[in-house]
Structure formats: C-alpha cells, structure tokens
Design a protein around this motif. Structure first.
Motif, PDB file in Angstrom:
ATOM      1  N   GLY A 257      50.206  53.999  11.034  1.00  0.00           N
ATOM      2  CA  GLY A 257      50.449  55.431  10.952  1.00  0.00           C
ATOM      3  C   GLY A 257      49.542  56.262  11.845  1.00  0.00           C
ATOM      4  N   ASP A 258      49.013  55.666  12.895  1.00  0.00           N
ATOM      5  CA  ASP A 258      48.116  56.383  13.808  1.00  0.00           C
ATOM      6  C   ASP A 258      48.898  57.236  14.812  1.00  0.00           C
ATOM      7  N   GLN A 259      48.145  58.040  15.557  1.00  0.00           N
ATOM      8  CA  GLN A 259      48.731  58.892  16.581  1.00  0.00           C
ATOM      9  C   GLN A 259      48.457  58.256  17.946  1.00  0.00           C
ATOM     10  N   LEU A 260      49.505  58.128  18.781  1.00  0.00           N
ATOM     11  CA  LEU A 260      49.339  57.383  20.037  1.00  0.00           C
ATOM     12  C   LEU A 260      49.584  58.259  21.257  1.00  0.00           C
ATOM     13  N   PHE A 261      48.803  57.991  22.288  1.00  0.00           N
ATOM     14  CA  PHE A 261      48.994  58.634  23.589  1.00  0.00           C
ATOM     15  C   PHE A 261      49.126  57.490  24.598  1.00  0.00           C
ATOM     16  N   LEU A 262      50.343  57.290  25.109  1.00  0.00           N
ATOM     17  CA  LEU A 262      50.625  56.098  25.911  1.00  0.00           C
ATOM     18  C   LEU A 262      50.792  56.450  27.386  1.00  0.00           C
ATOM     19  N   VAL A 263      50.121  55.700  28.231  1.00  0.00           N
ATOM     20  CA  VAL A 263      50.159  55.987  29.661  1.00  0.00           C
ATOM     21  C   VAL A 263      50.569  54.739  30.443  1.00  0.00           C
TER      22      VAL A 263
ATOM     23  N   MET B 193      43.867  58.425   9.685  1.00  0.00           N
ATOM     24  CA  MET B 193      44.656  58.362  10.923  1.00  0.00           C
ATOM     25  C   MET B 193      43.764  58.502  12.148  1.00  0.00           C
ATOM     26  N   SER B 194      43.959  57.627  13.130  1.00  0.00           N
ATOM     27  CA  SER B 194      43.157  57.696  14.362  1.00  0.00           C
ATOM     28  C   SER B 194      44.025  58.164  15.527  1.00  0.00           C
ATOM     29  N   ASN B 195      43.359  58.767  16.507  1.00  0.00           N
ATOM     30  CA  ASN B 195      44.021  59.137  17.759  1.00  0.00           C
ATOM     31  C   ASN B 195      43.676  58.095  18.805  1.00  0.00           C
ATOM     32  N   ILE B 196      44.719  57.479  19.367  1.00  0.00           N
ATOM     33  CA  ILE B 196      44.486  56.334  20.243  1.00  0.00           C
ATOM     34  C   ILE B 196      45.175  56.522  21.577  1.00  0.00           C
ATOM     35  N   MET B 197      44.412  56.375  22.660  1.00  0.00           N
ATOM     36  CA  MET B 197      45.005  56.437  23.993  1.00  0.00           C
ATOM     37  C   MET B 197      45.048  55.030  24.570  1.00  0.00           C
ATOM     38  N   ILE B 198      46.241  54.624  25.035  1.00  0.00           N
ATOM     39  CA  ILE B 198      46.379  53.288  25.627  1.00  0.00           C
ATOM     40  C   ILE B 198      46.821  53.442  27.081  1.00  0.00           C
TER      41      ILE B 198
ATOM     42  N   ILE C 150      39.980  56.302  19.905  1.00  0.00           N
ATOM     43  CA  ILE C 150      39.960  55.010  20.592  1.00  0.00           C
ATOM     44  C   ILE C 150      40.640  55.146  21.953  1.00  0.00           C
ATOM     45  N   LEU C 151      39.984  54.621  22.976  1.00  0.00           N
ATOM     46  CA  LEU C 151      40.613  54.499  24.293  1.00  0.00           C
ATOM     47  C   LEU C 151      40.703  53.014  24.608  1.00  0.00           C
ATOM     48  N   LEU C 152      41.907  52.537  24.916  1.00  0.00           N
ATOM     49  CA  LEU C 152      42.058  51.140  25.331  1.00  0.00           C
ATOM     50  C   LEU C 152      42.592  51.109  26.756  1.00  0.00           C
TER      51      LEU C 152
ATOM     52  N   ARG D 197      44.389  61.230  39.669  1.00  0.00           N
ATOM     53  CA  ARG D 197      45.145  61.640  38.480  1.00  0.00           C
ATOM     54  C   ARG D 197      44.315  61.558  37.192  1.00  0.00           C
ATOM     55  N   HIS D 198      43.108  61.009  37.304  1.00  0.00           N
ATOM     56  CA  HIS D 198      42.394  60.654  36.069  1.00  0.00           C
ATOM     57  C   HIS D 198      41.917  61.837  35.229  1.00  0.00           C
ATOM     58  N   THR D 199      41.510  62.930  35.900  1.00  0.00           N
ATOM     59  CA  THR D 199      41.026  64.079  35.122  1.00  0.00           C
ATOM     60  C   THR D 199      42.120  64.595  34.190  1.00  0.00           C
ATOM     61  N   SER D 200      43.356  64.569  34.717  1.00  0.00           N
ATOM     62  CA  SER D 200      44.472  65.099  33.933  1.00  0.00           C
ATOM     63  C   SER D 200      44.676  64.328  32.629  1.00  0.00           C
ATOM     64  N   LEU D 201      44.300  63.042  32.640  1.00  0.00           N
ATOM     65  CA  LEU D 201      44.470  62.222  31.442  1.00  0.00           C
ATOM     66  C   LEU D 201      43.802  62.855  30.228  1.00  0.00           C
ATOM     67  N   PHE D 202      42.543  63.225  30.424  1.00  0.00           N
ATOM     68  CA  PHE D 202      41.775  63.712  29.288  1.00  0.00           C
ATOM     69  C   PHE D 202      42.150  65.137  28.924  1.00  0.00           C
TER      70      PHE D 202
END
Lengths: 245, 438
Positions: free
Chosen positions: A25-31, A1-6, A82-84, A65-70
């Motif tokens: 079945g990956d874990q997603l962080f959607l913005v 399983m990967s952690n992916i931020m889009i 993965i960051l896309l 707002r970018h620092t808050s992302l991470f």
C-alpha cells in the motif's frame, strides 16, 4: 505508508520490487525511458493496492534531467522515504575493448549518471534527515576480471562512492544501501548459459526489500555471494591474472 | 530466441521448436526462416501436444504477468495473459474474491485457461472458465489488435474460448470473480461401492453442493466396478482472517524422474485398494488449497511417471448413455490393468459455454493417467476411443496426445466452422494431428 522512488522501473528486478511495495500500500514514483512500459507497471502497482503511482519518462543517462527528478517527486509526493536506483546496462565487453566511445558510454550509464543522481539525492535526503538511498551495484565491482571489467569498473566506482556517501549521511540519519546481486536471470542476461548460481529477479527483489527494511549497509544477493566474493577477492594477483574469469 | 525445448505436462510427445520469450504486451514476434507458425505457450500444463508446435515457434508468456485493472467493489479483474491463477488468487483472496471456476491446478495461465476453456468441480453450477470471461485482447499475425467480448468481435470471442490458441495471441483478459466470505470449504466425503452409487450420489448432491468430484478405484472389477470416494463442498461462511491469506506453494517436489518399474500392476492395485479402504474422512472445514489443488502440493508430480512420460485420457459421455458408457470404459481399463492413482469421475452440467470448440457437454466425465509404455498404451486408448465414439461423447484436447483425426472430427463436428477463425500463422502439434487427411 512510504514514498518510494524507483529509477529504472522497467528493469526486471525493479518491477518485482515495485510489486512488493505496491502490495504493502505504499506510494510509488516510477522513472524509466519508455512511457508505455511505465504505464503497464503503474497499472499493475495500482491493481495490487499502491496508494498512488506517479510516472516520469526520461532518459536517466542524461545528467541534465536529474534535477527535475527531485522537483517532480517533491511536487507529487512531498517527501521521499526510499530511493532505489535500479537502471543499468550490461554492455558487451569485447565491443568496449574495440571502442573508446562504447567504453565511456558504459561508464556514463552505469557510473557517472548514477553519481550525478546520488549527489542530488544526498542533499535532498540530508535536508529531510531521514530515509534510505539504495543502489544496485554488482559483485562484478568487487574485482576486475577480463570478461567484464568495463562494467566492473563502473560498478566498483559506484560501490566506493556509496561507501563514502554512507559515511557522510549516517550523521544525518540517512541509510545508504549498496546492493550487490550475483547472476540474475533477466532480459539483460538472456543470452547467458544459466547454471546453479542463477536466480530469478523476484528472489533479488525480495532480498532488496528485506535489506531496506532492516536498514542494512551492504547486501549481497543471494547471501552466498558474500562468501564467493570473499574467496575471489583474496586470490593473490599473480595467480588471479592467469585465470580466465 | 532459444532452443530450450519446452515440453507439455505429460512429457509426451517429445517435440522440437524454438521459443521466443515475450516481455511486454507490445512486443513483436520475429518470424524465422523455415519456421512459419506460432503458438502461445504459458505454463505448459496441457498434458499432450495442445501446447506444442513441433518445427514452429512458441511465444512464451510467463513474463506477461502484470495486472491491468482490479475493481475490488465489482470483482472485475483485467490482467495480461501470462498471469497464473495462483497469482490471481494471491491478489483477490485477501479482498474477499475467488475464481468463478478453477481447474485442478492453480499453476495455469489465464490465457491457457481460456484457450482450453477449462472446467472445475463446479461445472454443474457455473459452467466453464470461458463463461466468466467478459473480454480479452487478441493480437493477430497481421498485427491487428482486437478486443473480443460478447458485444465486440463476437465470433472471434466464441472461437478463441476453447480455441486451443489457434485464433491468434491472447494478450490480456478480463474475468468476473466470485464473492466469498472466507478461505475455507465445508467438505464431505462419501464412499460409493460401485458405479451406480456414484450416479446416485451425484444426483443427490448436485443441487445442494457447489463443488463435486469423485475419485474412483480404476482396478476394481465385477460388482465393485467403479467404487470410489465422492467429495463435495461449499464455500464456508466463516471469515477467519481472509485478509492475511497468502498463497501456498509446494514444499515437496519430485526432484528426479521416478524409475519406470515403480508404477506397475501391483503397486497401482495396492494403492487404489488402500485409498478406497482408508478410514472414514469426517465432514470438516478444509482450506481451499488442498480442496481444489491437492496435487499442487507436490512440485513436478508428473515426474512420477518416469522419463517416458504419460498420457491422460479424459472423455465425456452424454447423459443418456453415461451409465453404460462409463461402465464399459471402466471394464476395459480394469481388465487392462494399466490405470493409475488419479482417476476422476464428475457429472457435467448443462450450462453452455460461449466457446465453439469447447469440450464440456452434459454428461459424465472420466479422467485418468496412463504411464506411457509404447504402443500398448496407445492401443488401449484406441479401445477407449471406440467406446466414447459409440456413445456420441468426446475427448478433451487439453489432455490429449493420441486421438485420431477421425475421432476428433466425430467428437467435434463443429471443427470446420471453427477453422475459419484460425489465424493462418498459428498452428499446434495437436491441430495438425487431428485435422490431417486420413
């Protein structure tokens, strides 16, 4: 399983990328900006089998707002594989020519804000010594053309920034992928006349996931754009300047 | 908004309308000057003009393709209305679920399947598609968002199932799935040498077989009238790697329209003759895809009928007149010689759909295609309608581009009850045709 931020998860291409990872079945962080749209995409990803889906509604063109992302991603998922970066606007070239403000706003969204995120992301990934940073640039960044050189400038600068970052992060085991789609049939291009070279966003999405899987550096999507742009880059300037491209 | 003309599956009739793609469930519809009515357009798989709105606006739903909630324990799936049955199968099959009812193509949207209250090879066991819908969302032109189910807004629930898209815009739907073990169907094929053979096989099979349908030779006459092949199947209990099931998409396609002369009396006769005579098909395990969706393996098969398009005639003849009525129809079709390759007979069961305007009713249904040759084709359909009307049967609006208002009103006497639920800003080419004053 990967952690992916889009980032820019509501874009047509990003939605299809999220579906592919969700099915795995990956874990997603959607913005993205719009809460309701994010919820629709998160529900879809959960239904398809995503391990977990986190959403964060902010305006990504706002550098503050970018620092808050991470920080958020760190809290929710621990680490990132993965960051896309998939957001962007295709501004009106004519409007940019008439207005400095419009031109600079285009550059802010498509280039400067992305560089801001990439700078933070680079340090984040460098620390963890693994992962992939992927960003959607464009074939438009390969050579300036009268029809969209403001957009092209933003994407061209982004391409070069990614090149440098790749050079730096390769030492830390981090992959940097530059994605250069050609013509994609999305809401962003709905007013264009569509010809043979146009493809659906799901085709681009499959190409992105494949390129990330294979840890590629640069991906033209579909592949034939590599050759089209090879030709376009090699037309001598004294001829090129007279063409109406 | 674009003027790209969407068409229906039969490429007949040709209409002009604007289309507006919807991207998100909350999208609002923009009214345009002089264009007063809307109609949702999913995959354009209705054959005639049920999915068209000449002079109006079509709301395109193909980007409303997100799942909303899937409960793999209970087999309950909620999704946006533009999701296709193919997309649903890709999600549910690997987790051991199947569609409770499926039409002969998987490339229809769930919104369209509800609006036409489609049926499948298991109608005698499971009823229509609408029997398995537990709830859906309906957006009306007055900006109301309603949830319709068997306990909430029940009248609009019944009106919208089989309601031809006229009661408003279906935004999402929830469907109760069917548990299966594996992706295969155990299939048997039996030849029958005339119509009586079909009715006997139906009687004998409907009890033990979940799926039944027949192909018949529409060119056979005399004592061979109605000869054909009876196919029946049940879900197999072998589980062979269902988790790895991927959806099959066509490898072949019709890139161009076939020339008009290709389908003629002789080629159609020859095909039907050979198909009937083909060597005995052994009883076997078949993958579900070729069993349910044989035509999906050829993309754009509708182009086989040429640029002028084609019409399908699907009617149901009530049980008490079925044998005589179907025989009468087959005689007219064989005598006329315009029929085609794809002729289907099936026995409907008695499970009642919640849909007010739903088409299936107990009896025998017949479906076949006719290439459009102008008025001669329309006159033939007139003749068929006379027979169907005499028996108290009905014609399926989802397939129709021809029936008169008088025929429609006789087939669907409940149409006036239904009309009170129509959204005043929704209409279709079909609806205007079949309700006009004569």
């Amino acid at each position: 399983m990967s952690n992916i931020m889009i980032l820019g998860a509501t874009s047509a291409i990003a939605q299809h990328v999220a579906r592919l990872y969700a099915t795995r079945g990956d874990q997603l962080f959607l913005v993205a900006r719009d809460k309701a749209k994010l919820k629709a995409i998160a529900d879809d990803a959960t239904s398809r089998g995503a391990a977990a889906v986190y959403t964060y509604a902010i305006d990504l063109s706002d550098n503050t707002r970018h620092t808050s992302l991470f920080q958020r991603a760190d809290q929710d998922m621990g680490h990132l594989d993965i960051l896309l970066i998939a957001y962007g606007t295709l501004g009106d070239q004519k409007a940019c020519e008439m207005s400095v403000t419009t031109s600079l706003a285009e550059l802010q969204t498509n280039c400067l804000s992305v560089i801001s995120i990439l700078t933070l992301a680079a340090n984040f990934f460098e620390q963890h010594q693994q992962g992939t940073i992927a960003a959607i640039s464009s074939v438009a960044g390969d050579r300036g053309r009268q029809s969209n050189y403001v957009y092209g400038t933003a994407k061209g600068a982004l391409t070069i920034f990614l090149q440098g970052l790749r050079n730096r992060l390769s030492k830390a085991g981090v992959t940097v992928l530059t994605i250069k789609p050609g013509f994609v049939d999305t809401p962003m291009t709905q007013d264009f006349k569509k010809g043979l070279l146009w493809v659906k966003p799901e085709v681009i999405a499959r190409g992105i996931v494949k390129a990330i899987d294979r840890r590629k550096d640069v991906a033209y999507l579909p592949f034939f754009w590599r050759y089209i742009m090879l030709v376009i880059r090699h037309i001598p300037e004294f001829i090129f300047k007279k063409l109406s491209l | 908004m674009s003027d790209r003309p969407p068409h229906s599956w039969g490429h007949y009739p040709k209409t002009q309308q604007q289309s507006q793609p919807l991207r998100w469930l909350g999208d609002s519809w923009q009214a345009r000057e002089g264009r007063e009515t809307w109609l949702a357009y999913g995959q354009g798989r209705s054959y005639g003009d049920a999915c068209l709105n000449d002079g109006g606006i079509l709301l395109l739903t193909d980007a409303l393709d997100r799942f909303i909630h899937f409960d793999p324990e209970q087999g309950l799936l909620r999704c946006e209305s533009g999701v296709t049955l193919a997309q649903i199968l890709a999600l549910i099959l690997p987790r051991g679920w199947f569609l409770p009812v499926t039409p002969g193509t998987k490339y229809v949207s769930i919104g369209g399947a509800i609006a036409n209250d489609v049926h499948g090879k298991n109608h005698h066991r499971a009823g229509t598609f609408g029997c398995h819908i537990s709830a859906f969302g309906l957006q009306r032109s007055n900006a109301e968002h309603l949830t319709c189910s068997t306990s909430e807004n029940t009248e609009l629930f019944s009106a919208t199932i089989g309601g031809l898209g006229l009661t408003g815009f279906i935004t999402w739907a929830e469907i109760k799935l069917k548990k299966i073990v594996g992706p295969h169907i155990s299939q048997e094929t039996r030849q029958f040498s005339n119509l009586e053979g079909f009715f006997n096989l139906s009687k004998e099979s409907d009890q033990d077989w979940e799926y039944t349908m027949s192909w018949f030779d529409c060119t056979a006459r005399g004592n061979k009238l109605g000869r054909g092949l009876f196919m029946r199947g049940n879900h197999s209990n072998t589980s062979d790697n269902i988790r790895a099931e991927a959806i099959r998409h066509p490898r072949l396609g019709m890139p161009l329209y076939a020339p008009g002369w290709l389908l003629n009396h002789f080629s159609i006769r020859a095909f039907n003759h050979l198909y009937f005579q083909r060597p005995h098909i052994p009883d076997r395990l078949t993958h579900y895809d070729p069993f349910f969706y044989p035509l999906d393996s050829i993309a754009h098969w509708n182009r086989m009928y040429g640029r002028r398009g084609f019409l399908q005639y699907q009617c149901v003849i009530p049980t008490q007149h079925a044998q005589d009525g179907i025989a009468e129809l087959l005689k007219v079709i064989a005598h006329n010689g315009q029929g085609s390759f794809l002729a289907v007979l099936k026995q409907f069961g008695s499970i009642k759909s919640p849909g007010i305007l739903s088409f299936p009713r107990p009896g025998t249904t017949l479906a076949l295609d006719f290439a459009f040759h102008g008025t001669s084709t329309l006159r033939l359909l007139d003749k068929l309608d006379l027979i169907t009307r005499d028996t108290g049967g009905a014609v399926y609006p989802a397939k129709d581009a021809h029936m008169s208002a008088a025929s429609f009103k006789q087939y669907f006497p409940q149409w006036e009850t239904f009309s009170q639920y129509i959204d005043p800003a929704f209409s279709s080419s079909l609806w205007r045709r079949v309700t006009q004053q004569e």
